[in-house]
Design a protein around this motif. Structure first.
Motif, PDB file in Angstrom:
ATOM      1  N   TRP A  77       0.829  -1.207   0.000  1.00 12.98           N
ATOM      2  CA  TRP A  77       0.000   0.000   0.000  1.00 12.98           C
ATOM      3  C   TRP A  77       0.863   1.257   0.000  1.00 12.98           C
ATOM      4  N   LEU A  78       1.882   1.298   0.854  1.00 13.00           N
ATOM      5  CA  LEU A  78       2.759   2.466   0.912  1.00 13.00           C
ATOM      6  C   LEU A  78       3.477   2.680  -0.420  1.00 13.00           C
ATOM      7  N   ASP A  79       3.986   1.600  -0.991  1.00 12.81           N
ATOM      8  CA  ASP A  79       4.664   1.724  -2.281  1.00 12.81           C
ATOM      9  C   ASP A  79       3.712   2.260  -3.350  1.00 12.81           C
ATOM     10  N   LEU A  80       2.474   1.775  -3.328  1.00 13.43           N
ATOM     11  CA  LEU A  80       1.509   2.167  -4.345  1.00 13.43           C
ATOM     12  C   LEU A  80       1.104   3.631  -4.223  1.00 13.43           C
ATOM     13  N   ILE A  81       0.778   4.089  -3.013  1.00 13.47           N
ATOM     14  CA  ILE A  81       0.269   5.454  -2.871  1.00 13.47           C
ATOM     15  C   ILE A  81       1.368   6.502  -3.045  1.00 13.47           C
ATOM     16  N   HIS A  82       2.623   6.073  -3.038  1.00 16.50           N
ATOM     17  CA  HIS A  82       3.726   7.000  -3.306  1.00 16.50           C
ATOM     18  C   HIS A  82       4.324   6.784  -4.692  1.00 16.50           C
ATOM     19  N   SER A  83       3.668   5.973  -5.501  1.00 16.65           N
ATOM     20  CA  SER A  83       4.135   5.720  -6.860  1.00 16.65           C
ATOM     21  C   SER A  83       3.556   6.760  -7.800  1.00 16.65           C
ATOM     22  N   ASP A  84       3.823   6.582  -9.091  1.00 14.65           N
ATOM     23  CA  ASP A  84       3.248   7.462 -10.110  1.00 14.65           C
ATOM     24  C   ASP A  84       1.955   6.900 -10.692  1.00 14.65           C
ATOM     25  N   GLU A  85       1.333   5.962 -10.012  1.00 15.40           N
ATOM     26  CA  GLU A  85       0.095   5.357 -10.483  1.00 15.40           C
ATOM     27  C   GLU A  85      -1.119   6.083  -9.923  1.00 15.40           C
ATOM     28  N   SER A  86      -2.228   6.027 -10.647  1.00 17.48           N
ATOM     29  CA  SER A  86      -3.505   6.452 -10.081  1.00 17.48           C
ATOM     30  C   SER A  86      -3.920   5.437  -9.028  1.00 17.48           C
ATOM     31  N   ILE A  87      -4.516   5.917  -7.958  1.00 17.85           N
ATOM     32  CA  ILE A  87      -4.941   5.043  -6.866  1.00 17.85           C
ATOM     33  C   ILE A  87      -6.449   4.839  -6.976  1.00 17.85           C
ATOM     34  N   LEU A  88      -6.855   3.577  -7.126  1.00 22.74           N
ATOM     35  CA  LEU A  88      -8.267   3.242  -7.283  1.00 22.74           C
ATOM     36  C   LEU A  88      -8.915   3.186  -5.913  1.00 22.74           C
ATOM     37  N   LEU A  89      -9.993   3.926  -5.729  1.00 19.73           N
ATOM     38  CA  LEU A  89     -10.539   4.111  -4.387  1.00 19.73           C
ATOM     39  C   LEU A  89     -11.981   3.676  -4.203  1.00 19.73           C
ATOM     40  N   GLN A  90     -12.789   3.726  -5.245  1.00 18.12           N
ATOM     41  CA  GLN A  90     -14.233   3.522  -5.054  1.00 18.12           C
ATOM     42  C   GLN A  90     -14.825   2.792  -6.246  1.00 18.12           C
ATOM     43  N   ARG A  91     -15.622   1.737  -5.940  1.00 21.50           N
ATOM     44  CA  ARG A  91     -16.347   1.011  -6.991  1.00 21.50           C
ATOM     45  C   ARG A  91     -17.812   1.402  -6.962  1.00 21.50           C
ATOM     46  N   ASP A  92     -18.320   1.759  -8.127  1.00 16.86           N
ATOM     47  CA  ASP A  92     -19.763   1.960  -8.296  1.00 16.86           C
ATOM     48  C   ASP A  92     -20.365   2.887  -7.245  1.00 16.86           C
ATOM     49  N   GLY A  93     -19.651   3.925  -6.873  1.00 17.66           N
ATOM     50  CA  GLY A  93     -20.187   4.906  -5.933  1.00 17.66           C
ATOM     51  C   GLY A  93     -20.439   4.377  -4.542  1.00 17.66           C
ATOM     52  N   GLU A  94     -19.717   3.353  -4.127  1.00 13.38           N
ATOM     53  CA  GLU A  94     -19.958   2.689  -2.834  1.00 13.38           C
ATOM     54  C   GLU A  94     -19.619   3.586  -1.643  1.00 13.38           C
ATOM     55  N   PRO A  95     -20.259   3.356  -0.472  1.00 14.01           N
ATOM     56  CA  PRO A  95     -19.828   4.029   0.760  1.00 14.01           C
ATOM     57  C   PRO A  95     -18.389   3.645   1.084  1.00 14.01           C
ATOM     58  N   LEU A  96     -17.657   4.560   1.695  1.00 15.23           N
ATOM     59  CA  LEU A  96     -16.229   4.356   1.908  1.00 15.23           C
ATOM     60  C   LEU A  96     -15.856   4.232   3.373  1.00 15.23           C
ATOM     61  N   ASP A  97     -16.830   3.976   4.229  1.00 15.46           N
ATOM     62  CA  ASP A  97     -16.566   3.936   5.665  1.00 15.46           C
ATOM     63  C   ASP A  97     -15.858   2.676   6.119  1.00 15.46           C
ATOM     64  N   ALA A  98     -16.265   1.519   5.610  1.00 17.99           N
ATOM     65  CA  ALA A  98     -15.712   0.252   6.102  1.00 17.99           C
ATOM     66  C   ALA A  98     -15.635  -0.752   4.962  1.00 17.99           C
ATOM     67  N   LEU A  99     -14.707  -0.544   4.057  1.00 16.26           N
ATOM     68  CA  LEU A  99     -14.567  -1.456   2.932  1.00 16.26           C
ATOM     69  C   LEU A  99     -13.844  -2.727   3.367  1.00 16.26           C
ATOM     70  N   PRO A 100     -14.304  -3.891   2.903  1.00 13.90           N
ATOM     71  CA  PRO A 100     -13.681  -5.153   3.315  1.00 13.90           C
ATOM     72  C   PRO A 100     -12.348  -5.373   2.612  1.00 13.90           C
ATOM     73  N   ARG A 101     -11.335  -5.700   3.357  1.00 16.18           N
ATOM     74  CA  ARG A 101     -10.014  -5.993   2.807  1.00 16.18           C
ATOM     75  C   ARG A 101     -10.049  -7.312   2.039  1.00 16.18           C
ATOM     76  N   GLY A 102      -9.242  -7.406   0.974  1.00 14.96           N
ATOM     77  CA  GLY A 102      -9.102  -8.676   0.276  1.00 14.96           C
ATOM     78  C   GLY A 102      -9.757  -8.694  -1.080  1.00 14.96           C
ATOM     79  N   PRO A 103      -9.982  -9.888  -1.648  1.00 15.65           N
ATOM     80  CA  PRO A 103     -10.490 -10.004  -3.015  1.00 15.65           C
ATOM     81  C   PRO A 103     -11.959  -9.615  -3.121  1.00 15.65           C
ATOM     82  N   VAL A 104     -12.306  -9.056  -4.266  1.00 15.74           N
ATOM     83  CA  VAL A 104     -13.688  -8.692  -4.556  1.00 15.74           C
ATOM     84  C   VAL A 104     -13.848  -8.752  -6.074  1.00 15.74           C
TER      85      VAL A 104
END
Length: 416
Positions: free
Chosen positions: A75-102
C-alpha cells in the motif's frame, strides 16, 4: 527493527519528491515543500489493485487496507508511486470497505496520476493568499496540496458523490489544512465563495461551463481538460481573466487528461484488437509518415476534425480505429505503406488533415472564444483562410449532470 509508519511514510514521500524532481516534472519549490509535508496516507487509506487482465468481465480486484500489517508495504509503495490510486467502486460508501479479493464493479473514483497532479498545479501558478476552487476533488490530494500553498480557509472542493465528499472531508479535517469539500454539481462551480483566483477541474467537459468563467476573479487562471469523443488525444484548456476583466483561453494537446463526465461515452479500440490482428487490412502506399506521439497540435485537431477515431496504444505499430464504422488503419514499420480496412478510409482522412495542419503552420496551440452570446464556443489556430477551426460541442450533449473523477493516461487509453 522495522520502521514505524511515520518514519516509513516520510521516507516514501522524500523518495517520491526526489523522483519527480529528477524527472524534471517537479520544479516549483512551494509545491515541493507541500508534497514533502502532506501525509498522503491520510487521504488514501486504502487502494484497489486490479487482478484481472484487459477485457475481463467481471473484473477481479483486491483491496489493500493500509492499516493491515500484511498490506502495509504494498500500500505504501503504491500510494507514493506514479500510479492512479483506485478508491471507489460503483459509488460505494467508503466507511468500512472489506479488505481482500472482490469481484465486479467499475471504478468511480481514483486519485490522479501523480505527475499529472504536479503538472496541473504548477500550471496554475499557485501562491499564498489565493482563493482556490477544485472541481471534482475525489479524495482531495490536489485540494490538500493547494490548501498547503494558498493557506487555511482558501481552498474549496465541489464533489458530486456524497460518499466521496464525506470521505475526503473527514480526512482533510484530520490534516488541519483548512480545506473544505462540499457536495454539489461541479458544473455549477461554487458561487457561495466566488470569485476564485484559481480554478482547477479534475473532470473533463466538452466545453467550458459558463459558471466557471463567471466565478473566475480578475487575474485568475482556470485549468481544465476538454473532453473529446476519444480518450486518445485530450486537450488542456487554460483560461485567464486579465486585470481588466477580459477573458482569454488557450487550448493545447496533451499526453493525458481527466476523464469526462459520466454519460459522455468514449470510443474504445479493445473490441477490434483481435480482428485487426487477424486481418490488418489492404496494403497501400502513403506519403504520410506516422506523426509522432508528441505532435499534440495535430492529434488534438484530429480528435475534432476526424471524429470517431481512437488509437490503440498497445499495438506494435500505429493503429487507429473508427469503431462505429468498423474501419481501421495500421501503419507500416517505416516502409511507406499503410493497411486500411472498412468503408471509412481512416488513413486518407489523416493524410488530408495533416496537409491542412501543415498549411496552417503546424499549430500546437489554439485560441478558444468563450464570449459568444449564443453560448457557442469556437476554436481557431489563428487568422487567415488556412487556419484550422472548429466548434466545441455543447454541454447539453452530455446526458445527466454527473461526473466521474477517474483520470486517464493516454498510454492506457484502450483499456476498459
Amino acid at each position: 527493527m522495522p520502521l514505524d509508519l511515520h518514519e516509513a511514510t516520510s521516507r516514501q514521500r522524500a523518495g517520491m519528491v526526489d523522483r519527480l524532481a529528477a524527472d524534471g516534472v517537479l520544479t516549483d519549490s512551494l509545491l515541493q515543500d507541500a508534497l514533502l509535508r502532506l501525509p498522503r496516507e491520510v487521504l488514501l487509506p486504502h487502494a484497489y489493485v486490479r487482478v484481472s487482465g484487459p477485457g475481463a468481465d467481471p473484473i477481479d480486484w483486491r483491496l489493500l487496507d493500509g492499516s493491515h500489517p500484511d498490506d502495509r508495504q504494498e500500500w505504501l509503495d503504491l500510494i507514493h508511486s506514479d500510479e492512479s490510486i483506485l478508491l471507489q467502486r460503483d459509488g460505494e460508501p467508503l466507511d468500512a470497505l472489506p479488505r481482500g479479493p472482490v469481484t465486479g464493479g467499475h471504478m468511480t473514483s481514483m486519485s490522479t496520476y501523480t505527475p499529472a497532479t504536479v503538472e496541473a498545479l504548477q500550471a496554475m501558478e499557485l501562491g499564498p493568499g489565493q482563493r482556490y476552487l477544485e472541481l471534482g476533488p475525489g479524495p482531495g490530494v490536489s485540494l490538500a496540496l493547494a490548501a498547503a500553498i494558498t493557506g487555511p480557509g482558501l481552498a474549496t472542493g465541489v464533489e458530486r458523490d456524497g460518499h466521496m465528499a464525506a470521505f475526503a472531508g473527514r480526512n482533510l479535517d484530520r490534516l488541519g489544512l483548512g480545506a473544505t469539500v462540499v457536495e454539489g454539481d461541479a458544473l455549477e462551480g461554487h458561487e457561495a465563495r466566488a470569485p476564485y483566483d484559481r480554478i482547477h477541474s479534475g473532470i473533463g467537459a466538452p466545453c467550458v461551463p459558463e459558471p466557471w468563467v463567471e466565478q473566475l476573479a480578475p487575474g485568475g487562471r482556470l485549468l481544465t481538460t476538454l473532453a473529446t469523443g476519444t480518450p486518445s488525444w485530450p486537450g488542456q484548456l487554460l483560461v485567464t481573466r486579465t486585470a481588466a476583466g477580459t477573458v482569454e483561453a488557450v487550448l493545447r494537446g496533451r499526453p493525458r487528461g481527466y476523464r469526462p463526465l459520466l454519460g459522455y461515452r468514449w470510443l474504445n479500440a479493445l473490441d477490434h484488437r483481435a480482428r485487426i490482428k487477424d486481418d490488418p487490412g489492404t496494403a497501400r502506399s502513403t506519403g504520410l509518415t506516422p506523426p509522432p506521439d508528441d505532435a499534440y497540435g495535430f492529434w488534438l485537431a484530429a480528435a475534432y476534425l476526424a471524429p470517431g477515431l481512437v488509437r490503440d496504444f498497445q499495438a506494435e505499430t500505429m493503429t487507429i480505429v473508427a469503431p462505429e464504422d468498423d474501419s481501421w488503419a495500421v501503419a507500416g514499420t517505416g516502409d511507406g505503406t499503410v493497411r486500411v480496412h472498412g468503408p471509412r478510409d481512416v488513413w486518407a482522412e489523416l493524410e488530408g488533415l495533416h496537409t491542412l495542419w501543415e498549411q496552417a503552420g503546424r499549430p500546437e496551440r489554439y485560441r478558444v472564444d468563450l464570449g459568444d452570446t449564443s453560448g457557442v464556443q469556437h476554436v481557431t489556430s489563428g487568422a487567415g483562410s488556412k487556419a484550422l477551426s472548429w466548434t466545441l460541442p455543447p454541454l447539453a450533449a452530455v446526458p445527466g449532470r454527473r461526473h466521474d473523477r477517474a483520470f486517464s493516461d493516454r498510454r492506457h487509453a484502450a483499456r476498459p
